[in-house]
Design an enzyme around this catalytic site. Sequence first.
Site, PDB file in Angstrom:
ATOM      1  NE  ARG A   1      37.126  46.225  39.759  1.00  0.00           N
ATOM      2  CZ  ARG A   1      36.569  46.316  40.743  1.00  0.00           C
ATOM      3  NH1 ARG A   1      35.958  47.840  41.095  1.00  0.00           N
ATOM      4  NH2 ARG A   1      36.423  45.462  41.707  1.00  0.00           N
ATOM      5  CB  THR A   2      42.133  51.762  42.444  1.00  0.00           C
ATOM      6  OG1 THR A   2      43.178  51.892  40.836  1.00  0.00           O
ATOM      7  CG2 THR A   2      42.857  52.054  43.259  1.00  0.00           C
ATOM      8  CG  LEU A   3      40.332  46.112  44.251  1.00  0.00           C
ATOM      9  CD1 LEU A   3      40.509  44.588  44.811  1.00  0.00           C
ATOM     10  CD2 LEU A   3      38.950  46.448  44.460  1.00  0.00           C
TER      11      LEU A   3
ATOM     12  CG  ASN B   1      40.766  51.181  37.679  1.00  0.00           C
ATOM     13  OD1 ASN B   1      40.700  51.252  38.148  1.00  0.00           O
ATOM     14  ND2 ASN B   1      40.887  51.074  35.950  1.00  0.00           N
ATOM     15  N   PRO B   2      38.606  54.151  39.808  1.00  0.00           N
ATOM     16  CG  PRO B   2      38.446  54.250  42.652  1.00  0.00           C
ATOM     17  CD  PRO B   2      38.433  53.543  41.171  1.00  0.00           C
TER      18      PRO B   2
END
Lengths: 257, 236
Positions: free
Chosen positions: B13-15, B117-118
């Site tokens: 996931r994009t953090l 998970n943008p």
Amino acid sequence: MTASESMPHKGGFSFDLCKRNEMLAQKGLKQPGFLKTGADTRATEGPIVADKNCEKIHYMAPNIYCCGAGTAADTEAVTDMVSSQLKLHRYHTGRESRVVTALSLLKSHLFSYQGHVSAALVLGGVDVTGPHLHTIYPHGSTDTLPFATMGSGSLAAMAIFESKYREGLCRDEGIKLVAEAICSGIFNDLGSGSNVDICVITKGKQEYLRNYMSPNPRTYISEKGYSFSKKTEVLLTKITPLREMVEVIEGADTMEE
Amino acid sequence: MNNLIGSEGDSQRTLYPYVTGTSVVGIKYKDGILLAADMGGSYGSTLRYKTVERLKSVGKHSIIGASGEISDFQEIMRYLDELILHDNMWDDGNSLGPKEVHNYLRSVMYNRRNKFNPLWNSLVLGGVKNGQKYLGTVSMIGVHYEDNHVATGFGNHLARPLLRDEWHENLTYEEGVKLLEKCMRVLLYRDRSAVNKLQIAKITEEGFTISQPYALKTFWDFTAFKNPTVGAEGSW
């Protein structure tokens, strides 16, 4: 507050009134010989507007004014304190106060409180050495600038200053620019609003233009006031007899006492 | 279901973003849309890449500008290229207009956000189709709207007030470029992640053009800058 300075000779600045705000938009402009500061007039308590028309430009000395952003109590208290100190200093020395004196007093006080005194100030004035404009941050650092803005509306106001400021503006052009910058804050920032106060300081003279512009008037005010007619008009008279309801219980038990 | 915010899914996931682009500013003008963006890709507080093209054309009718994570923008471009390809394969004489592309992007961004998970971008999408001009924006959480002038990132705070004051219907090309340059100059002065190398992209009914990279003129000669401690030697 945004302030801009052009040339040091004439000395004078205008202060736009700043409204006390949790987040004040302060702008000041220094003009050649003129120092103009401006401020909006909104004081907020979180999301609520506490004071629609407060005064954010504080008196420090006859030739020095200070606009305060941040916590209203802090800006008020710190400017009052330094104003008294300056007065005593004037008595002691017999001379007109200098802007750098106020600057040093303010910055040493704010630094010693390590940023807990939440006052972001735009200090301007004209003294024997010329016009000066400084910004003072809550932790005690200072800048000397031709134009400055502080508060939540500072980016909106700074956008106007960065694109339209030039040296050699005359008094009226300067006032117009500061008012435009404050209006940018008023209309584009939620923490600023209501009216524009302007203060113009020149050598030996200051002009406090309270509510120089009121771009947010109340609409729909009836000049006559509201009146409701006292007479009640009779439309219809009708008498309806109320029917008496009688309950007949046959063979029931007696009521409980 | 148990992988929604689970530990196994975390590495995918994009953090937080790594290589980011700063603001994009866009306006409608008489003949179409103008977008401006600088060419900087920052790696945290370092200005790492200075030739990042953040303005791209999409199909025949649209242009897109992105701020935020550059790798996610590259992914978005892959999605859009596939979208346009499938549209062309229909070979029916019709082509996706800016409104449709904007809607597609909105769906993509919102759905990714719902999965935690943008795609870490704020996008500006503009175009002209059949004489109709369109300019809209989508953020990383799916907030979308269309307007006569849009900006992302710092541009919202610094460029928007200027655009609200000075934009008007039927700007000529020169006036539009001048207005965009004014906004980009203020951003250059006041945004720490801005670089002085920008491109302006134009889309009209005729097609898409993008300028060569160029720099803006800045002015640093104010007297107060030259001698800030006059009257108070030793202060700062």
